[in-house]
Every structure is written in C-alpha cells, then in structure tokens.
Write a protein that holds these residues in place. Structure first.
Motif, PDB file in Angstrom:
ATOM      1  N   GLU A   1      -2.177  -2.985  10.938  1.00  0.00           N
ATOM      2  CA  GLU A   1      -3.832  -2.861  11.125  1.00  0.00           C
ATOM      3  C   GLU A   1      -4.927  -2.984  10.460  1.00  0.00           C
ATOM      4  OE1 GLU A   1      -2.273   1.711  12.070  1.00  0.00           O
ATOM      5  OE2 GLU A   1      -1.859  -0.574  12.348  1.00  0.00           O
ATOM      6  N   GLU A   2      -4.009  -2.535   9.134  1.00  0.00           N
ATOM      7  CA  GLU A   2      -4.607  -2.568   7.647  1.00  0.00           C
ATOM      8  C   GLU A   2      -4.855  -3.479   6.888  1.00  0.00           C
ATOM      9  OE1 GLU A   2      -6.700   0.321   6.497  1.00  0.00           O
ATOM     10  OE2 GLU A   2      -6.563   1.565   8.788  1.00  0.00           O
TER      11      GLU A   2
ATOM     12  N   ASP B   1      -5.848 -11.167   8.547  1.00  0.00           N
ATOM     13  CA  ASP B   1      -6.380 -11.050   6.992  1.00  0.00           C
ATOM     14  C   ASP B   1      -7.080 -12.448   6.422  1.00  0.00           C
ATOM     15  OD1 ASP B   1      -4.117 -12.527   7.409  1.00  0.00           O
ATOM     16  OD2 ASP B   1      -3.304 -11.863   5.336  1.00  0.00           O
TER      17      ASP B   1
ATOM     18  N   LYS C   1      -7.943  -5.136   5.453  1.00  0.00           N
ATOM     19  CA  LYS C   1      -8.868  -4.589   4.109  1.00  0.00           C
ATOM     20  C   LYS C   1      -7.145  -4.321   2.815  1.00  0.00           C
ATOM     21  CE  LYS C   1     -10.857  -0.453   7.125  1.00  0.00           C
ATOM     22  NZ  LYS C   1     -10.868   0.602   7.907  1.00  0.00           N
ATOM     23  N   LYS C   2      -6.147  -4.854   3.295  1.00  0.00           N
ATOM     24  CA  LYS C   2      -5.510  -4.903   1.885  1.00  0.00           C
ATOM     25  C   LYS C   2      -6.115  -5.961   1.241  1.00  0.00           C
ATOM     26  CE  LYS C   2       0.112  -5.785   1.325  1.00  0.00           C
ATOM     27  NZ  LYS C   2       0.555  -5.332   1.948  1.00  0.00           N
TER      28      LYS C   2
ATOM     29  N   GLY D   1       0.316  -1.138  -0.141  1.00  0.00           N
ATOM     30  CA  GLY D   1      -0.207   0.438   0.077  1.00  0.00           C
ATOM     31  C   GLY D   1       0.915   1.460   0.100  1.00  0.00           C
TER      32      GLY D   1
ATOM     33  N   THR E   1       1.589   6.110   4.943  1.00  0.00           N
ATOM     34  CA  THR E   1       0.750   7.237   5.885  1.00  0.00           C
ATOM     35  C   THR E   1       0.486   8.703   5.193  1.00  0.00           C
ATOM     36  OG1 THR E   1       0.673   5.568   6.990  1.00  0.00           O
ATOM     37  CG2 THR E   1      -0.431   8.235   8.255  1.00  0.00           C
TER      38      THR E   1
ATOM     39  N   GLN F   1      -4.602   2.209  -0.365  1.00  0.00           N
ATOM     40  CA  GLN F   1      -4.841   1.372   1.008  1.00  0.00           C
ATOM     41  C   GLN F   1      -3.454   1.684   1.782  1.00  0.00           C
ATOM     42  OE1 GLN F   1      -6.936  -1.620   2.724  1.00  0.00           O
ATOM     43  NE2 GLN F   1      -4.687  -0.963   3.651  1.00  0.00           N
ATOM     44  N   ILE F   2      -3.509   1.787   2.931  1.00  0.00           N
ATOM     45  CA  ILE F   2      -2.212   2.353   4.143  1.00  0.00           C
ATOM     46  C   ILE F   2      -1.624   0.893   4.183  1.00  0.00           C
ATOM     47  CG2 ILE F   2      -1.752   3.769   6.577  1.00  0.00           C
ATOM     48  CD1 ILE F   2      -3.054   5.675   4.069  1.00  0.00           C
ATOM     49  N   GLU F   3      -0.747   1.663   4.045  1.00  0.00           N
ATOM     50  CA  GLU F   3       0.361   0.059   4.578  1.00  0.00           C
ATOM     51  C   GLU F   3       0.494  -0.072   5.901  1.00  0.00           C
ATOM     52  OE1 GLU F   3       2.126  -3.295   3.715  1.00  0.00           O
ATOM     53  OE2 GLU F   3       1.525  -2.295   1.943  1.00  0.00           O
ATOM     54  N   ALA F   4       0.268  -0.196   7.059  1.00  0.00           N
ATOM     55  CA  ALA F   4       0.231  -0.542   8.135  1.00  0.00           C
ATOM     56  C   ALA F   4      -0.313  -2.133   8.678  1.00  0.00           C
ATOM     57  CB  ALA F   4      -0.585   0.105   9.009  1.00  0.00           C
TER      58      ALA F   4
END
Length: 344
Positions: free
Chosen positions: A195-196, A308, A199-200, A161, A164, A190-193
């Motif tokens: 907690e994400e 995920d 969603k990724k 992703g 931020t 998509q934010i690369e983190a």
C-alpha cells in the motif's frame, strides 16, 4: 415686544458659519486621507517584511511557485549547468583530443561523467531469488557493475524501503545482502509495503534526482530483464528533449470494488467512465531529468494514488510533457528489438 431682524441682517452670520463648517469638513477629509494613506503604506510595508521574513526562514525564496515557474526554473538551471560543463569539456577536449559524449559532472556520490540513466529496480523482502536472477543476467556484480556504470553511463540499484519494525530481521537480511553486492538503494524513510508503493516511487525519483546527475531516471520491476544496449540506442534520440515520459502507454479501468486487486480508493475522481488517463505501465518507464527534478521539488504536494504508475501519470498529465508510447518497453513478451521481458 422685540421685533425680528430682517432676513438680510441674518444672512452674513449663516454664511460665516457655513464657511467654517466647509473648512472644518475639508480639514477632516484631508486628515482622514493622510491617515488612510499612511495606514495602507504601513500595511504594505508590513506585508513585504513578513513575506521576506517567511521566505528567509523557510529558504523557499517564493511563497507560491506555479508548475510553469518550476519548469522555467529547471530550464534556467539546466542552462547554467550546461555552460559550466561546456567550459570543462573544452579544457578536457584540448587535453584528450576529443569531446566526451556526456557532459562532465561530479557530485557527492558519483564522480565522473554525467550518467545516461539511473535505473531503480523495485524489489521487496523475500525477493532474493529474483534479484540473484537479475544479477546473473543484466545487472552484473562487483567490479563489472562499476565498469558498466563508467562505460555505459547506466547506474543500477535495487530499491527497497524499511520494515514496519525497523531494524528487525527483514532489514538486517537486506543490509547483509548489500554488504556482499553493494547494489541497493535503501530508502530509510519509506515503509516497504504494497500500500506504500506510490509513495515509494515518489521518494525514489526524488532521491535519485538529488543524488545522481543523469539524463534519464527509470523504474523497473524486479521480474523484468532488460537489454541495456537496446535501451541505450532507444534513449539516444531523446537526449535533446527536456521533458519526455517514455513507456508502454495505456489507459485502464478504475476499480471501485475494495475487494479487487487493483482497487482505487479515489475511483470517484476519474469520472463516470471510470477510466484512467493515459499513463505508462508500471513494469518499466523512464523520465527525463527535468521531470524527475520536478517530482523532487514538489514531492510534498504531489498526490499519491493507490498505484505507482497512476500516481506518476497524474503528476505529469498537467505539464508540458511529451508522452512517448514506446512499444519496446511493453515487457509482456520478448520480441526482435525488444528492450525488456517479463520473467515468470
């Protein structure tokens, strides 16, 4: 003194007035019935118009689509695709003297035959060494990567992703690396983190299903090495199965302690036993085309949990899906016939 008229003389007037009242009541009832029927018809017409107008503006065609409806729609689309592709194959077969193993298909980003599999290698910032190790072992680079896509029908991309602070040094480093290798799928929305990650995975399957036409779509971590020849052999028996979910299946404990590494904020949804439903390990798992398309179509309505693998399992648990527990995709150790192995 005036005497009262006999009762017999009053009766005709009473009867006359009663008849008038009955006629008036019948007229009012008829008018009311006509009015109500007219309003119901008008309301029905208005509802039909509004539904049609909403569908036209949103482009959805239906205001509510069930899971079964989605799968039926996908099956119909697949049949139409197959009919068109078979016609193309017949022409090609006459010219070449044989029928191609995979259906002919072209789309906006990949020209040629339908792919066997699209594999997204999930990576992150600061993981350049892991990516380079994979490039030296099973991903390959440059012309060799393109050759593998053509000959094996397997497309590989590192999936990442954005930072931020989009456009900062982390993003530029990935873009510079991609200019050299051309093997990234960069998810701009998509934010690369950590907690994400759920969603990724949803965005990856949605993007991959919309972009490349393949029999299967897979996710693998960037610390996993894969034997692509063994993978191809393993997938072959499942080509005619429309809805398969292949992986190292497991169930596990749901952690309600917020300090735990695998904390699940929605732990209370999993009952008193606090055990997850059956799902594939997140190291490496595979979905058939119809399931990847289902995720793409319903992406806005699919709940993303903390992890995920749990998220994907939850999206599929209520569908008519064949869960295949494939031991060769348990990547904890490399053994004879294994398809993957974790590199520490």
């Amino acid at each position: 003194m005036q005497s009262r008229a006999p009762a017999g003389h009053r009766l005709p007037g009473v009867v006359f007035r009663s008849r008038i009242s009955a006629v008036m009541l019948a007229m009012f009832a008829t008018m009311a019935s006509v009015y109500v029927a007219g309003r119901l018809w008008q309301d029905s017409e208005n509802r039909v118009f509004l539904i049609t107008e909403i569908d036209r503006r949103t482009g959805q065609g239906q205001s509510a689509v069930t899971v079964d409806d989605n799968l039926k729609i996908l099956a119909c689309r697949d049949q139409h695709k197959k009919l068109s592709e078979l016609e193309i194959e017949v022409v090609g077969a006459k010219q070449k003297g044989f029928v191609a193993k995979h259906s002919s298909k072209s789309n906006g980003t990949h020209h040629g035959e339908r792919l066997l599999a699209v594999i997204g290698i999930f990576t992150g910032f600061g993981r350049r060494k892991s990516r380079d190790a994979i490039r030296k072992s099973w991903v390959q680079k440059g012309a060799a990567l393109k050759k593998m896509e053509k000959e094996k029908g397997i497309l590989l991309r590192f999936v990442i992703g954005r930072s931020t602070n989009q456009g900062d040094g982390l993003d530029r480093a990935i873009e510079d690396e991609n200019k050299l290798t051309n093997d990234f799928l960069i998810l701009d929305n998509q934010i690369e983190a950590p907690e994400e990650v759920a969603k990724k995975i949803k965005l990856f399957f949605s993007h991959a299903a919309d972009t490349w036409d393949a029999e299967f779509y897979a996710k693998v971590n960037d610390d996993i090495h894969v034997n692509l020849d063994s993978l191809t052999t393993m997938l072959s028996p499942h080509l005619d199965q429309p809805r398969v979910y292949i992986g190292c299946m497991k169930s596990g404990e749901v952690f309600s302690d917020s300090k735990h590494k695998w904390y699940e904020p929605d732990w209370w949804k999993f009952g008193d036993g606090k055990s997850y439903f059956r799902h594939a390990s997140g190291e490496f798992f595979i979905l058939s085309r119809a399931l990847a398309q289902f995720i793409s179509i319903n992406r806005s309505n699919l709940k993303a949990y903390a992890h995920d693998d749990i998220s994907v399992g939850s999206w599929l648990i209520g569908l008519d899906v064949k869960h295949i527990n494939e031991g060769k995709l348990c990547c904890s150790s490399w053994s004879t016939g294994a398809i993957c192995a974790t590199v520490l």
